[in-house]
Structures are given as structure tokens and as C-alpha cells.
Design a protein around this motif. Structure first.
Motif, PDB file in Angstrom:
ATOM      1  N   SER A 173       0.961  -1.778   0.354  1.00 15.73           N
ATOM      2  CA  SER A 173      -0.047  -0.242  -0.333  1.00 15.73           C
ATOM      3  C   SER A 173       1.328   1.197   0.200  1.00 15.73           C
ATOM      4  CB  SER A 173      -1.257  -0.111   1.027  1.00 15.73           C
ATOM      5  OG  SER A 173       0.033  -0.024   2.959  1.00 15.73           O
ATOM      6  N   LYS A 174       1.859   1.269   0.472  1.00 16.99           N
ATOM      7  CA  LYS A 174       3.222   2.406   0.901  1.00 16.99           C
ATOM      8  C   LYS A 174       3.452   2.798  -0.559  1.00 16.99           C
ATOM      9  CE  LYS A 174       3.815   1.627   5.518  1.00 16.99           C
ATOM     10  NZ  LYS A 174       3.800   0.051   5.306  1.00 16.99           N
ATOM     11  N   LEU A 175       3.259   1.410  -1.365  1.00 14.06           N
ATOM     12  CA  LEU A 175       4.646   2.055  -3.182  1.00 14.06           C
ATOM     13  C   LEU A 175       3.320   2.145  -4.356  1.00 14.06           C
ATOM     14  CD1 LEU A 175       6.741  -1.655  -2.862  1.00 14.06           C
ATOM     15  CD2 LEU A 175       7.017   0.875  -2.960  1.00 14.06           C
ATOM     16  N   GLU A 176       2.010   2.521  -3.717  1.00 11.46           N
ATOM     17  CA  GLU A 176       1.305   3.539  -4.748  1.00 11.46           C
ATOM     18  C   GLU A 176       1.054   3.205  -5.755  1.00 11.46           C
ATOM     19  OE1 GLU A 176       2.291   7.351  -5.843  1.00 11.46           O
ATOM     20  OE2 GLU A 176       2.640   7.641  -3.250  1.00 11.46           O
ATOM     21  N   GLY A 177       0.687   1.486  -5.992  1.00  8.55           N
ATOM     22  CA  GLY A 177       0.602  -0.014  -6.819  1.00  8.55           C
ATOM     23  C   GLY A 177       1.534  -0.021  -7.959  1.00  8.55           C
ATOM     24  N   LYS A 178       3.022   0.336  -6.587  1.00  7.64           N
ATOM     25  CA  LYS A 178       3.527  -0.317  -8.026  1.00  7.64           C
ATOM     26  C   LYS A 178       4.194  -1.690  -7.638  1.00  7.64           C
ATOM     27  CE  LYS A 178       6.548   4.133  -8.493  1.00  7.64           C
ATOM     28  NZ  LYS A 178       7.320   4.916  -8.273  1.00  7.64           N
TER      29      LYS A 178
END
Length: 529
Positions: free
Chosen positions: A498-503
């Protein structure tokens, strides 16, 4: 070995069997007949006394048992350079090379035929072909007849003269001055005298790029005097010379790219400031130099020093560095790419070697190689994210804040973690939920709760698994093969957070553990085949 004593025997290097020493006395000894040589041996175990006999001090030794007397016929005073070359390469008609009939030349056991060969002319041609010459341990003690080397070995570029019987730097000059294109010279393991004043050497080293002076007892002052005649030198090796004090190299060594000072016990790390302005220095080897700290006082937190402007590779292994502050200082070096720092007390401050490596990577921003291991982009990212989380609570307690206007960490925190503000700018300030601090390494703390999905196989339902953070990607793949009953095809793993914004981050190294990629509980592992 000749029984006659050379007129310049005093101070000369000699060998006796496998032992090397320096002649400190020539003359008679009480209640004995004939001439004796008083020798100070390199290995004190070869000696018997300190240069005294029956109450008379004939010479002095640095070691109380480092000296003894030998007869002149037991001492080898050495040979000239060309004799050693001919002996080593089978070109001495008196020894290894024997001239046969019918135009043949015997090299040891190998016979080579030359049609219409004149033996002397052929020997000359063979010597002229030599470019890379090694006469290590060939008892070379002097240059030989004037200009003979220039006439016979005109194409030499690389010479290894290590561990011979050279007593003076003047001998080295006498040889080198006859080799016009000399580029590499190794005279290590020759304990010799060096000039104490500047001397003119007629361009003897005008093309020299690499010079090894390990174990020659040269001082740094003598290095600077001799360096006036090394106008294009790029690599200088000075290991094991008892160099303790450095001086600023004004107008010399300005082309130097590599400097090896290993196994010299420097007085302190501040000695390095005196050589910090070498404009082209790219590699500095300080292994086992006794330094306990490194400091660049001209630069503050998060700033780059003007010292060592081009230094890319630094070796500080086997020293006494025990504080993280020295590692912080290394981030001030503007060009540093590779570091060797193992075998320092600092390496014992962390029980987990993997954690130790991650901390060093996070503290030095541009580092690409650590202890001879390449730092991959994913490893750097994981190390920096972990560092940001581990010290997040300390950051908050020291005055750090998510609101930039209220973010005022203390000087003490910035001194201990100078890169922390940069990491917050790079990844964002740590959120309260991800601050993990340093927890004891219990099994509970090491388990990750992960959701495993197969995005290209919608019929496969997501599965939740608890896996140790130390589990390698290879073992994770083995588990997934069994879990999903996958046939023998190649698995490709990645994860989402969730901290990687979809990456997605690829888990591309089978030998690395999950913690290497900074995977946390709640993240999702994606499986494709």
C-alpha cells in the motif's frame, strides 16, 4: 661466492642461503684470525647477538639478537642486472644457454634451431625482444657496466626487481635511467638507502606510471623527495614501511590515481588531511594503518567535503574504527563508489551481519560496492526504507515531525543520522504505523503475514501465509510450487504494498531473503508462471 670483500661492502645487502641482511661491520674480531662481516639480519631469529662480542661492540642492531658474524666467503654480494636477466631467461652462454653445432641454441632442455645464426647477435636480439622482465630473488645488487642495459634491453617497459640485494636508491636510478620507456617498476623487499636531499636523476623515471616500494623502509619525507622525478606516476605502493607521519605533497604526486599505505601505523586519522588535496587520487588503500576515526571538518551534516575530490575506492579494513560517526563522514566524499571496511570493531556492533550491511548502505548515498559485493538498486532501496523505519521513533523524539513547518530534529540526531532528512525527502516521512524500532529477534517478530495471489489465474483464490522474513526467495518458490501444484515452469515473483502506490517490486534474486526487499506484514506477493 667470492672470498674477496668488495671495497664498498659496508652497508651493502647480502644473502646467505635463504637469509637476507645488511653488512654493518667489516674487519677483525678479537681472538680470531682473518676478516669477518658483521651482519644485521632481516629476520632476527637468524642472528645471535646485538653486534657485540666478548664485551666489545662492533656494530649495532635494532633487535638485541639480530646480528652475527660470518666469513666473507659465506656472503653473496649479488650480481649485476644484465647477468641476472640472462640467467633468468636462459641467455647466458656460460650457464643456461649453451650454443650447439649446426646453428642451434639450447634453452634449458629445449633446443631451438637458427639458420646461419651468429650466437652473440642472436642473444642480443633475444634480449631486445624482452618487454616484461622479472628478476625477483635473483641477487641483483648493481646496474653493471655503464650504458650496457640501454644497448641490450632497449624495449623493456615493465621490470620486477623485488627481493634482491639492492642497497641504495642510486642503484635503481642507474638501472632505470637506461630504460627509456619504463612504465612499471617493482623494487619491493629491498631494504635500501634513499636520498635525504633532492638529487637530479636525468629523467630516469620520465615515463614511469606504476611504482612499488613495499618493505623498503622508505619514509614519507623520502617519498616526497624522490617524487620530484616521477612526473607522470599514477600508482604508488608503499605497504609495510613504518610510515607514521605524512606531509603535504606540494607540487609532487599530482598525477597519482592510486596510493597504497597499508600496514603503516599512522599516528591518527587526521594524517589523511595532509594528502586530501591530491587532485587525481581515485583509490586509497589504508588497510591495517591503525586509524580509529575519520573526520572531514570542512563539511557539515549532509554536505560534501572538498577533500579527496575524485576518490572512488577506499579500503579501511583491519583498522580500529568503532564508531558509526566515521561511516557518516564517508558520505561527505563526493565521488566514493566502493568501500572495504570489514574487520573493524564497528563490525561487531550488530549481531546480524545483514543489518550491519544495510546500515552502511543507507548511510553512504552513492556507494555501489561494499566489501567487494555489488549493491543492487533493490538492495539500496530496501536498506534506505528500513533505516527510515528503524530510526523513525528516534527522529520523532528528537523533534522530527510529518509537518515540514514543525520538523526540527535536534543537532544530536542529525549528527548521528545525517542522511535521515534526505531519506524523508526521497521516500516521505515515516508514518506512525510503519515505525518499527529495534525489536528483539523473536520468532514472532520475524514472521510476515503475506497475501499470495496469482493475478493471471483468477480461478486461484488468494492465500494468506505466515513466512519468516529470513526465508530466501528460492525457498518461497519451492513452497509455492507445492501450494499451487505448479508444473515444472519458471515462477516469477513480485510484491505490492500500500505504501508503493500500485507499483510492483520484482523478487528477482533467489538467494536473497524476504527482508532484503523490505517486505512487511500485509503486503501482497504476486505469482506468475
Amino acid at each position: 661466492m667470492a672470498a674477496e670483500v668488495p671495497p664498498d661492502a659496508l652497508g651493502r645487502r647480502v644473502s646467505c642461503g635463504t637469509d637476507y641482511g645488511t653488512v654493518r661491520y667489516v674487519g677483525s674480531v678479537s681472538r680470531t684470525a682473518g676478516i669477518w662481516l658483521g651482519v644485521e639480519w632481516d629476520d632476527p631469529q637468524r642472528g645471535k647477538h646485538d653486534g657485540s662480542y666478548e664485551g666489545t661492540q662492533y656494530f649495532k642492531c635494532r633487535h638485541p639478537k639480530g646480528g652475527s658474524f660470518i666469513r666473507p666467503n659465506k656472503a653473496n654480494f649479488g650480481v649485476d642486472f644484465l647477468t641476472a636477466v640472462k640467467d633468468r631467461y636462459g641467455l647466458n652462454e656460460k650457464q643456461d644457454a649453451q650454443y650447439g653445432t649446426g646453428g642451434t641454441l639450447v634453452f634449458g632442455t629445449k633446443t631451438v634451431e637458427f639458420v646461419g645464426m651468429d650466437s652473440v647477435a642472436e642473444q642480443q636480439r633475444q634480449l631486445n625482444k624482452l618487454v616484461d622482465i622479472s628478476v625477483r630473488e635473483c641477487a641483483v645488487s648493481h646496474a653493471g657496466q655503464e650504458e650496457e642495459i640501454r644497448r641490450t634491453c632497449a624495449n623493456m617497459r615493465h621490470i620486477n626487481l623485488s627481493k634482491n640485494l639492492i642497497s641504495s636508491w642510486d642503484t635503481v636510478i642507474a638501472i632505470a635511467s637506461q630504460v627509456q620507456n619504463l612504465e612499471t617498476l617493482n623494487v619491493s623487499e629491498n631494504k635500501m638507502r634513499f636520498p635525504s636531499i633532492s638529487t637530479f636523476t636525468s629523467g630516469a623515471f620520465s615515463n614511469l606510471k606504476i611504482l612499488a616500494l613495499n618493505q623498503t623502509e622508505i619514509t614519507w619525507t623520502e617519498v616526497l623527495l624522490c617524487a620530484q622525478r616521477w612526473p607522470v606516476l599514477e600508482e604508488l605502493y608503499l605497504s609495510s614501511n613504518n610510515i607514521t607521519v605524512l606531509e603535504r605533497p606540494d607540487n609532487v604526486l599530482q598525477t597519482l590515481k592510486l596510493l597504497d599505505l597499508s600496514d603503516n601505523q599512522l599516528l591518527d586519522g587526521n594524517q589523511l588531511h595532509l594528502i586530501a588535496q591530491l587532485p587525481r587520487l581515485e583509490q586509497l588503500i589504508l588497510r591495517n594503518t591503525g586509524i580509529s576515526s575519520i573526520h572531514f571538518p570542512d563539511a557539515g551534516f549532509g554536505c560534501k567535503t572538498k577533500m579527496f575530490p575524485l576518490l572512488k575506492r577506499l579500503a579501511i579494513n583491519e583498522n580500529k574504527i568503532s564508531q558509526w560517526s566515521s561511516i557518516n563522514e564517508l558520505d561527505k566524499l563526493p565521488s566514493l563508489q566502493a568501500l572495504q571496511c570489514n574487520n573493524n570493531p564497528l563490525m561487531d556492533t550488530e549481531k546480524n551481519p545483514e543489518t550491519l550491511i544495510q546500515l552502511i548502505i543507507a548511510k553512504i548515498s552513492q556507494l555501489e560496492v561494499l566489501n567487494n559485493c555489488e549493491i543492487l538498486p533493490a538492495e539500496r532501496r530496501g536498506a534506505e526504507l528500513d533505516y527510515r523505519k528503524i530510526f523513525g521513533k528516534d527522529w520523532l523524539e528528537a523533534g522530527g515531525h510529518w509537518n515540514p513547518e514543525k520538523n526540527k530534529p535536534s543537532e544530536e540526531f542529525l549528527a548521528a543520522h545525517p542522511r535521515y532528512p534526505t531519506l524523508c525527502l526521497k521516500y516521505g516521512a515515516p508514518e506512525e504505523g510503519e515505525l518499527k524500532g529495534r525489536q528483539p529477534l523473536t520468532l514472532k517478530n520475524q514472521l510476515l503475514t503475506l497475501t499470495i495471489k496469482c493475478p493471471e489465474k483468477p480461478e486461484q483464490k488468494p492465500v494468506e501465509k505466515k513466512l519468516p522474513e529470513s526465508m530466501t526467495i528460492q525457498k518461497v518458490k519451492g513452497l509455492l510450487y507445492r501450494l499451487f501444484k505448479i508444473p515444472g515452469s519458471e515462477l516469477k515473483l513480485s510484491y505490492e504494498s500500500s505504501k508503493l502506490e500500485g507499483k510492483e517490486v520484482e523478487l528477482d534474486n533467489d538467494l536473497k531473503p524476504l527482508q532484503f526487499y523490505s517486505i512487511e506484514s500485509g503486503d501482497c506477493v504476486l505469482v506468475r508462471w
